[in-house]
Each structure stands twice: as C-alpha cells, then as structure tokens.
Design an enzyme around this catalytic site. Structure first.
Site, PDB file in Angstrom:
ATOM      1  N   ASN A   1      50.321  47.005  55.317  1.00  0.00           N
ATOM      2  CA  ASN A   1      49.230  46.382  56.042  1.00  0.00           C
ATOM      3  C   ASN A   1      48.087  47.362  56.205  1.00  0.00           C
ATOM      4  O   ASN A   1      48.266  48.412  56.824  1.00  0.00           O
ATOM      5  CB  ASN A   1      49.717  45.949  57.429  1.00  0.00           C
ATOM      6  CG  ASN A   1      48.649  45.216  58.194  1.00  0.00           C
ATOM      7  OD1 ASN A   1      48.223  44.145  57.765  1.00  0.00           O
ATOM      8  ND2 ASN A   1      48.182  45.786  59.269  1.00  0.00           N
ATOM      9  N   GLU A   2      46.931  47.031  55.634  1.00  0.00           N
ATOM     10  CA  GLU A   2      45.747  47.889  55.780  1.00  0.00           C
ATOM     11  C   GLU A   2      46.095  49.339  55.451  1.00  0.00           C
ATOM     12  O   GLU A   2      45.652  50.260  56.116  1.00  0.00           O
ATOM     13  CB  GLU A   2      45.169  47.780  57.197  1.00  0.00           C
ATOM     14  CG  GLU A   2      44.699  46.375  57.529  1.00  0.00           C
ATOM     15  CD  GLU A   2      44.402  46.152  59.011  1.00  0.00           C
ATOM     16  OE1 GLU A   2      44.984  46.874  59.838  1.00  0.00           O
ATOM     17  OE2 GLU A   2      43.600  45.258  59.312  1.00  0.00           O
TER      18      GLU A   2
ATOM     19  N   GLU B   1      42.551  38.590  56.512  1.00  0.00           N
ATOM     20  CA  GLU B   1      42.180  38.513  57.929  1.00  0.00           C
ATOM     21  C   GLU B   1      40.669  38.385  57.994  1.00  0.00           C
ATOM     22  O   GLU B   1      39.949  39.227  57.454  1.00  0.00           O
ATOM     23  CB  GLU B   1      42.578  39.785  58.699  1.00  0.00           C
ATOM     24  CG  GLU B   1      44.060  40.008  58.807  1.00  0.00           C
ATOM     25  CD  GLU B   1      44.400  41.302  59.575  1.00  0.00           C
ATOM     26  OE1 GLU B   1      43.577  41.764  60.381  1.00  0.00           O
ATOM     27  OE2 GLU B   1      45.489  41.838  59.329  1.00  0.00           O
TER      28      GLU B   1
ATOM     29  N   GLU C   1      47.866  45.543  67.294  1.00  0.00           N
ATOM     30  CA  GLU C   1      47.697  45.866  68.723  1.00  0.00           C
ATOM     31  C   GLU C   1      49.031  45.804  69.469  1.00  0.00           C
ATOM     32  O   GLU C   1      49.098  45.433  70.631  1.00  0.00           O
ATOM     33  CB  GLU C   1      46.652  44.954  69.395  1.00  0.00           C
ATOM     34  CG  GLU C   1      45.236  45.227  68.976  1.00  0.00           C
ATOM     35  CD  GLU C   1      44.896  44.699  67.585  1.00  0.00           C
ATOM     36  OE1 GLU C   1      44.603  45.518  66.701  1.00  0.00           O
ATOM     37  OE2 GLU C   1      44.956  43.483  67.404  1.00  0.00           O
TER      38      GLU C   1
ATOM     39  N   TYR D   1      43.079  36.715  72.650  1.00  0.00           N
ATOM     40  CA  TYR D   1      42.222  37.108  71.532  1.00  0.00           C
ATOM     41  C   TYR D   1      40.940  36.275  71.439  1.00  0.00           C
ATOM     42  O   TYR D   1      40.182  36.389  70.494  1.00  0.00           O
ATOM     43  CB  TYR D   1      43.006  36.998  70.202  1.00  0.00           C
ATOM     44  CG  TYR D   1      42.627  38.062  69.187  1.00  0.00           C
ATOM     45  CD1 TYR D   1      43.210  39.334  69.204  1.00  0.00           C
ATOM     46  CD2 TYR D   1      41.667  37.810  68.215  1.00  0.00           C
ATOM     47  CE1 TYR D   1      42.846  40.297  68.284  1.00  0.00           C
ATOM     48  CE2 TYR D   1      41.312  38.779  67.286  1.00  0.00           C
ATOM     49  CZ  TYR D   1      41.893  40.013  67.325  1.00  0.00           C
ATOM     50  OH  TYR D   1      41.538  40.965  66.402  1.00  0.00           O
TER      51      TYR D   1
ATOM     52  N   ASN E   1      50.338  47.226  62.651  1.00  0.00           N
ATOM     53  CA  ASN E   1      49.194  47.452  63.555  1.00  0.00           C
ATOM     54  C   ASN E   1      49.221  46.417  64.674  1.00  0.00           C
ATOM     55  O   ASN E   1      49.929  46.594  65.642  1.00  0.00           O
ATOM     56  CB  ASN E   1      47.872  47.476  62.785  1.00  0.00           C
ATOM     57  CG  ASN E   1      46.855  48.412  63.436  1.00  0.00           C
ATOM     58  OD1 ASN E   1      47.155  49.591  63.595  1.00  0.00           O
ATOM     59  ND2 ASN E   1      45.700  47.901  63.817  1.00  0.00           N
TER      60      ASN E   1
END
Ligand SMILES: *[C@@H]1O[C@H](CO)[C@@H](O)[C@H](O)[C@H]1NC(C)=O
Ligand SMILES: *[C@@H]1O[C@H](CO)[C@@H](O)[C@H](O)[C@H]1NC(C)=O
Length: 975
Positions: free
Chosen positions: A191-192, A281, A135, A347, A133
C-alpha cells in the site's frame, strides 16, 4: 520488442507460466499470464467477461464496524447509489495479536465479509497490506512486530518471516472469492509503497505468496501514493497501476477548495499508456486529529460541491476506475486509532459514521447513475480542453474538457476555471453535433455554473432508439420501458436549460409539470426550455423526457430488476422510484411492483414502471395511488410510527470506583511484569536510566500503561521523559501524592522534572499512568511504528536509582483473554484489568450515589458504571450515540465502554469529538446495556463531565438486516 514477442507467444498459449512475470501490465486482454481471464483491462477501462465496466468504488473497512450484521446495510446503501465496487483494507494487527496466533473470526472474518459482498452483488478490490496505513495503530502492523530488528516493508528476513502466516491465510481466504466465483476483481500488493521505482524484492516476495496461495485469476493492483509511476511498468509484480489523489488536503479548518488538477490524463499517458486511469483512492473526505475541527468540518471541506467539481474532473481526465476513500469510515473503536486521529473515523464520508446518508451521497448517486448508463464514456477519448487553446466556452471563467467516443457521443465537462469562485458564471458552449457545430443554448439565455459547480453536457447522446442532440441540463440516467425511451435530466433549481431531441414526431405533449418547461417542435427536433422545478415530463413518439431540478432528481433511485447481481450488463433500470430515503431493491412480479427501502419521513412515492404495473407495495404494504398522464404513479408513503423512547442518562443510577489504586504504596504489584531489559533494538533508545521501560517490549501495545518505580533513600525529585504519541498525556504520583501531569499537545513526548514533597524511609513508589494514543504509522517506511510508548527516560534527582520498575498494560498483554473483541480492545487501567467494563461484573461493592456529572475532586481516575434498557423495534434504524459536553479548560480524559466494547476515548481539553456513535449490535437495541465511563483528571482540582447522555440521530423505518446483539463474552467467561 522482446516483451511484445513474449506477449504473442502468450496469446498462442505456448508460454511457460514462469515467464509470464515479465509481461507488461495493460497488454490488452492480459491479466497475470491469463489471456482468458474474466477480469482484464485495456487502455480505456476494465473489462469483466468482456463487458466494459466503470469501476465506481468506495472504501469501507468492515472491521471498523464490529457488528457484522450491519455490513450489508453499508454495502446496500453503496449499491443503491450506483457504486458497483468496494475497496477493503484488511488489518493484520487485529488479526494476529500474538505472533503465530491468527484469528479470522467475528468482525475480522474476510470470508464473512466477502460472503456479504457476494450476496449484495458488489465487486471487491481487496487490500490486505500487510501494511495499510489507514490512520490505524501501527498502520495495521501488530504491536509485537515493533520488537523485530529488521526494517519493516523490506525483505529483511525477520520481517518476511513475520508476515508469512498472515499473507498466506488472507490470500487463501480471498482466493475462493475471485471473480467469477465471487466478487473479488483485484488484490492490491502492499500500500503506497514508496521505496524504489524498480523491482523491490519485498514486493516480489509478496506477489509470489499471493500467487502461490491462489490469487491468480484477478489482477494484482497497486496504489501509488502520488502519480510518480512507481511499479507502473509492473516490474513483474503489478498488473494494474493506479495512484491516490487527495486534492483538497486534510485541513478541515479551512474548507476552501484547492485547485483542480488538469494533469491526471497526462499521468496515465506517461506511466500506463496501455492501462486505464485508475484512482485506487480518491478523496472522499478527510481524517481529523485531536484538537481538530471535527468531522462536520471535514465534510464541509469535501462536501457535495467538492464531489461535483473534483469527481467530474476525474471523468474529464477519463478515469474509469475510481474508489472514494472513505465512502463509509466507521469507528476507531478498541484502540484502533493511530495518533493522528481520534475514535471517530467518520472521515466526512458520504455515508456518515451512524450510516446515515449525506447530500454528498446524493451527488455521487447522480454521477454514478450517469456513468453506469453511459457506455460511450468508457471508450471516449480526450479531444481537447481549455488548456490547449481550444475554445469551447464563451467565457474564460469556464474550463471545459471535451471527450468524444467513436460513435460521436460528446462529453463537455465544464467547471469554473477557479475552484474557489463562489459566484455563478454564465456562458454559451461551442459544441459538435451530428447536425454540425452549434453554440448552445441556441434559443436564448445562457448556461449557468453556480459557484463550485461542474456540469457534464452531452451531445449526440443515444438512449435506446432516441437521441439527444444536446442538453444544457445533465443526464442522470435513461432506460427503455414498454418500448418507450425514458431519459432523466436535471439542473439546479433556477437555472435555465435547453434540451434538443431528434425526432420524427410532429407534436410534443407536456404531460406532467407546472409550466416550468416549454416545448416546441422544430426542424426534426423537439426543443424543451425553461428552469426545472419538480418533475416535468415531455412526451413525443416513443420518447419521454423527464426534467427535474437537481434536488428532486436526487430523491430518485434506479434499482436494477436483478438486485443482487453485479452491475456489469443490463445497466438500464427496470423502474425509477422517487421520494423515499433509500430504495434497496424493487422487483416486478406480474402486475405488482414490490419496493423495499427505508423511510425517514412521510411523503410521496413516485414510480416510473411498465404500464402493466397497477399495484405498488412498499416493504410489503400495498399503497394507494394514481397514475397521471405521464404514466407516473404516485401515492402517499407514510412513515410507520416507531415505538422507541431513548432513556436519558440524566436520571441514570451510577456506581463508581477508584480506578487508580496503583498510587497507594500498599498496592500489590508483585504479579506485574518486572522491567529487566537494558537494551533495545529500536532506533529510539532510552534517553536516561538503565532500564528499557517501553511497553511494547513487554507485550503491552495499546491503551493506558501504568508504571510503579520503587526506590529507597531520599531523592528530591525525578526527571521523566514520557512518550505516548501525539496528544498523549500522563500523570505522576509519589507515594499516593499527585506530582503533576502533562496534559497533551501535538508533541509525542514530554520531559518534566517533578520535585518530591517528602520521601519515606522505606519503599517509595513513583506511579505513572501514561496514555498510548496508538502506534505511529510507517508511511515512509522508516520503522517509525517502532517509536516507543511509555517511559522513555528517567532519573532520580538528589542521588540513588530505582531498585525496580513494574509495568502493567492490558490484562495478559499479548495473551489477552477476549477472543471475540480481539487483542486491541482493552487497555491497562485497573477497571479494565479487573473486567469492570464487561457485562456481568459485580459492582455491588462500588460506591453508590456518585455520578460522572459530579466527578472527582482530585487528580486520579474514577470509573462509573450504569445500565439502561432499550426497546427499539428491529424494523427501525435508530443510530444511538453517547454525547459528552466538553469543558475545554478542564484537563481530563475518559474511556467509554459499551457492553465490554471500547467505543470512545474522550479528551476534554483537546476535543474535538463529543459524540460517539455506538453501532446496533454492540448496543443491544432490545435489552439491557452496560455503560462504563471513566474520568481521569490530570488536574489537581479534579474534573467532572459537564453533561453526558445518549441520543438517537435519526429514527428511520428500515429494512436493513435484522441486527442481533453481537454474541460476546461477559465477566463470567473472561475473568
Ligand atoms: C488505446 O488503444 C487504441 C488501440 O490500441 C488506440 O487507438 C487509442 O488511441 C488508445 N487510447 C488511448 C487513450 O491511449
Ligand atoms: C430486497 O432487499 C431486502 C432487504 O435487504 C431483502 O430482504 C430482499 O431479499 C431483497 N429482494 C430481492 C428481490 O433481492
């Protein structure tokens, strides 16, 4: 029952390895079938070599800063704040740009990164995906993967085949660095991954590839996208379960605070009663899209006050593993961004994109210091909170959670009940002490919580041989030096504090301070009251209490005597050092204390060290100073002059060239790819036209795509459906004449009909330049990363069809030529294909006397080149950025290259990014630099950049590793 019986067998060492898969996670002392593993955990915390450890971690993607000599600076800054861990994604797409061709060199080197982490002494949780992921384009998937038939993140055979090499090699790179041989204490599976709460064959296959390639000494971890218990019971795949939380969301334009979750402890209890509360996270900042508010707004959304309230709420829920995403964000250089972010990946993180330290970093430093100094926290139990009718605070505007360790240390985590209240509230607190129940403060006044403030108030807090009965100030850290226990307490300036320390002493001396704190001895205690201001020191017996206002406490550092070892034991600092911008380490040799750090401005250095220390050096230079009655040494710390002048681009000489020659009918596209495909495996099919024109189907996965559609006859117009991801733009030309543009919106697609002015009798050429904003992510997973880029559909109006379509993206497509900068760096514009972005390109035939500040007067693309020299000392940290001035009414886009590295995509009409940091090493700080910037005017009127310059954000005297310019090829090697 069966499981616990199995577990007993395991302890007895009688179990065959194959059966260990069905052991539940969190069984004490268990990690992947190895009860003897160095890294284990139980229901309270992680244990490393049987030491209880708080994992205070931050996310850092080393590949988002492709100047590897800067990695140690980021990691040392993290470690100096008290982070003892770093969490790291690895990017499959940038590593395997062509299927079967993996390149782990340069900024892609997992091995090089882990060597740096080992050297710095920081623990690592690796998160190699294969889906991350993050981004980033395709969520980390390579562009070529989008051409497979199977569903990604499933056990489809073609998908499984695709990730084998990558996962095998990444596991083999990580394996030698597993603790204790190296810093890696966990490896995350996927991941997730949200598909199914049960055994997913894909997860099992991933796990076996990791294990078969040597990941068998540390827990396999999992981060659930939310607290939903996916894989929480292991399912034979996961040892250590945790979940993500971003409580304040991602809308940087509205920096109000959301509510504070009170449910995390319940989530742990429900899903992993045998494991610790783990946030793989937790919100460290926020990403921001084109047209967004910019990262300073994201920083405000998640600032030091957010960190204060929300991270302390994690501790109220007894989180003992926490990783802040992001702690250093870095840059989506070289087309790394997916469509929902732009070039900067700052970020709003505690360490900003230019590696400078923020106020949030300082807040985190205070918290990390406290947690590392406070073993009792790790085994504390939640005794109650304001929700179960337990009344701790005397004011219901204050929400309190009480944690207590078996040694009777109490933690009262107090925050405002409303996370949005900006006004202070005052209260007294009913606490438990070994001297009985007390309502504090006892000697007058109240406790104050400022708006958006949280405090951890402790009672029965043992430090060395000393014991704090309570303090309404917070503990930063403590240590024992020369057999004297030293504790550092702080509160915001102007807040009343009351501190009571148990003692047999009969007198107390205030040896430093300006009357801010008063003292008295009463009933076997020393009582210190007052509003902290600067540093006050009270001394009695073998105890010294430092009380500081919070801003002053924030200037203190607590370096370990063994700076490069992992922060597992010996949490007590050997020295406390106040004042400098950064202390990387401080070591005592005989009577000399050698401090190594960075200086942003001249000031005072304060040192608390053993009495034997009579000499202090800073970066090797001996300082002059004196010791006061409190034993605090202080001396002037002078910032050395930094002989660096940053040249201005205002006076730069530019050469320029048209960079869209493809609009001319005479342009030779015979070597371009000819579109031949008539079918696609993708779910999104062509909307019109016979041919599939998606760039990814022809090996072009990033940057601009250029199309040339040929036709004869007298069509009157064309209807185009273009797709480039959210915020993309495109321009269309017929026979060199501008037809029009779509200038960018949150939609990933645009359909327009363009009427042709006139057509030729012979060949007509429709030229289209399309922006690819990055491949979509695949969060769900629904294969959304396969959404095509380029021409989605086409139809000539007034009869006829195109006789051929030619497509061009980056030079070589999947057979790109630049091994150092990697597969994603270049796009498909003319100047990129000919190598004009590279140092050494001969631009002598380009037009002189032009400038991006005067720009172009028609639709089209022009490239501008200039060079400039820098002469910045290696001992200075001078982060330099390229600054654009936006003209929101002007629809133009720019691509920015520095020394051949793409470090910016600027969209004038959407913004928000105007400042593009270029890391040292990409920028040559001691020599010549080549800068290339384009103007793509999507408007018929043309465009210019209102202002363009370079500037330094700060000039810091620095001891970061000396950064050489990254050895990367120039024009002669690549074209
Ligand atoms: C952790 O386990 C211990 C012993 O098994 C138990 O006494 C304790 O209550 C547990 N704590 C939590 C928070 O589950
Ligand atoms: C302290 O930090 C500097 C700069 O990173 C480094 O060169 C030096 O080796 C470190 N000292 C110790 C004792 O680790």
């Amino acid at each position: 029952m069966k499981l616990s019986a199995t577990f007993l067998l395991l302890l007895a060492g009688l179990l065959r390895p194959a059966l260990t898969q069905i052991i539940p996670p969190g069984s004490p002392g268990f990690v992947h079938g190895k009860s003897s593993a160095a890294v284990t955990f139980d229901n309270s915390s992680l244990l490393i070599d049987n030491n209880r450890v708080m994992l205070f971690s931050g996310e850092f993607h080393f590949w988002r800063i492709p100047s590897p000599q800067l990695w140690s600076d980021v990691l040392q800054k993290m470690k100096a704040a008290g982070f003892n861990g770093v969490s790291v994604y690895v990017h499959w797409g940038m590593t395997e740009g062509k299927q079967g061709h993996l390149d782990w060199n340069f900024h892609r080197s997992v091995t090089a990164f882990l060597q740096v982490a080992k050297r710095v002494g920081i623990l690592v949780v690796m998160r190699p995906g294969p889906y991350i992921n993050a981004e980033t384009t395709g969520g980390g998937f390579p562009g070529w993967l989008s051409n497979i038939q199977g569903l990604a993140r499933s056990n489809a055979q073609d998908y499984t085949n695709a990730w084998q090499s990558y996962m095998t090699q990444v596991a083999q790179a990580i394996a030698p660095f597993q603790y204790p041989a190296g810093p890696v204490i966990g490896v995350q599976v996927e991941n997730e991954f949200t598909t199914g709460t049960n055994f997913a064959p894909y997860m099992v296959t991933l796990e076996s590839v990791l294990r078969n390639n040597g990941i068998n000494k540390v827990p396999l971890t999992y981060n659930d996208f939310n607290a939903a218990g996916r894989y929480a019971s292991g399912q034979g795949v996961v040892d250590l379960w945790g979940f993500d939380s971003y409580p304040n969301g991602f809308t940087c334009s509205s920096p109000q605070f959301a509510g504070v979750s009170t449910g995390y402890a319940g989530n742990r209890n429900q899903y992993v009663p045998n494991g610790p509360l783990y946030f793989p996270e937790f919100q460290g900042g926020s990403f921001d899209p084109y047209g967004g508010s910019g990262y300073d707004a994201c920083y405000t959304l998640t600032n030091n006050e957010f960190a204060n309230v929300f991270y302390k709420n994690n501790y109220a829920n007894h989180a003992t593993l926490q990783s802040l995403y992001m702690t250093f964000g870095g840059t989506n250089w070289g087309n790394l961004a997916t469509t929902n972010v732009y070039t900067s990946y700052d970020y709003g993180a505690p360490i900003r994109e230019d590696r400078t330290l923020s106020t949030k970093y300082t807040e985190i430093k205070l918290q990390a210091n406290f947690l590392h100094a406070t073993q009792a926290y790790l085994t504390a139990n939640i005794m109650g909170s304001s929700s179960d009718g337990q009344t701790y605070a005397t004011n219901n505007q204050v929400w309190t959670t009480n944690l207590r360790n078996s040694d009777q240390t109490n933690f009262y985590v107090a925050r405002q009940t409303s996370a949005t209240n900006l006004n202070p509230v005052t209260f007294s607190l009913r606490v438990s002490t070994t001297a009985g129940a007390l309502t504090i403060p006892q000697f007058g006044g109240t406790i104050t919580l400022a708006g958006r403030e949280s405090k951890i108030i402790v009672t029965n807090y043992v430090f060395g041989q000393s014991k704090l009965r309570y303090s309404t100030a917070e503990v930063m850290t403590w240590t024992t030096i020369d057999n004297t226990d030293i504790i550092v307490l702080y509160a915001l300036a102007g807040q009343n504090t009351e501190t009571v320390i148990e003692t047999s002493a009969t007198s107390v001396q205030l040896t430093q301070g300006n009357g801010a704190i008063s003292s008295r001895v009463t009933g076997g205690t020393v009582v210190l009251t007052g509003n902290p201001n600067g540093v006050s020191v009270a001394q009695f017996g073998r105890t010294k209490v430092f009380i500081m206002d919070k801003a002053t406490a924030g200037t203190f550092w607590s370096p370990r005597q063994s700076p490069t070892t992992f922060d597992l034991t010996n949490r007590q600092p050997a020295t406390l050092i106040g004042g400098p911008y950064l202390v990387r380490n401080a070591t005592i040799a005989g009577s000399t204390l050698n401090v190594v750090g960075d200086i942003s401005s001249s000031g005072t250095l304060s040192v608390v060290a053993p009495a034997a220390v009579n000499t202090v050096t800073f970066n090797g230079a001996k300082l002059t100073g004196t010791k006061n009655a409190a034993g605090v040494w202080s001396g002037a710390l002078t910032k050395p002059a930094i002989a660096a002048t940053i040249p201005s681009l205002k006076t730069a000489t530019w050469r320029c060239s048209d960079s869209l020659p493809e609009v001319a009918n005479s342009f030779d596209d015979s070597k371009w790819v000819t579109a031949t495909k008539t079918t696609t495996l993708r779910e999104q099919k062509p909307t019109a036209g016979k041919l599939v024109l998606f760039g990814d189907e022809y090996g072009f996965h990033q940057g601009n795509l250029i199309y040339r559609g040929h036709f004869t006859g007298h069509a009157t117009g064309v209807t185009l459906t273009m797709q480039g991801g959210a915020f993309f733009g495109y321009s269309a030309f017929l026979n060199g004449k501008f037809l029009g543009s779509s200038t960018g919106s949150s939609s990933d697609q645009a359909t327009n009909t363009w009427n042709f002015p006139a057509t030729n009798t012979g060949d007509n050429v429709l030229t289209i330049v399309n922006d690819n904003m990055g491949l979509d992510e695949d969060f769900s997973p629904t294969d959304s990363y396969k959404n095509p880029r380029g021409v989605r559909g086409y139809q000539l109006l007034g009869g006829g069809d195109f006789s051929s379509w030619k497509i061009q993206g980056n030079l070589g497509g999947e057979s790109w030529v630049d091994e150092v900068r990697g597969p994603l760096n270049e796009g498909g514009l003319w100047f990129e294909r000919v190598g004009a972005h590279l140092p050494g390109y001969d631009d002598s035939k380009w037009t002189a006397n032009c400038s991006p500040l005067t720009g172009i007067t028609a639709a089209g693309i022009r490239a501008y080149r200039t060079t400039f020299n820098l002469n910045i000392p290696a001992t200075a940290d001078v982060p330099i950025s390229v600054h654009f001035t936006r003209t929101p009414s002007s629809n133009y886009r720019s691509v920015l290259y520095v020394n051949g590295w793409q470090f910016g995509r600027f969209v004038s009409n959407l913004g928000p990014q105007t400042v593009y940091p270029i890391p040292e090493g990409i920028l040559n700080h001691r020599g010549s630099n080549t800068l290339v910037v384009t103007i793509w005017s999507l408007d018929a009127a043309g465009a210019k950049i209102a202002a363009l310059d370079i500037a330094a954000s700060v000039m810091i005297s620095s001891t970061k590793e000396v950064v050489a310019t990254v050895n990367s090829p120039g024009f002669a090697q690549l074209r």
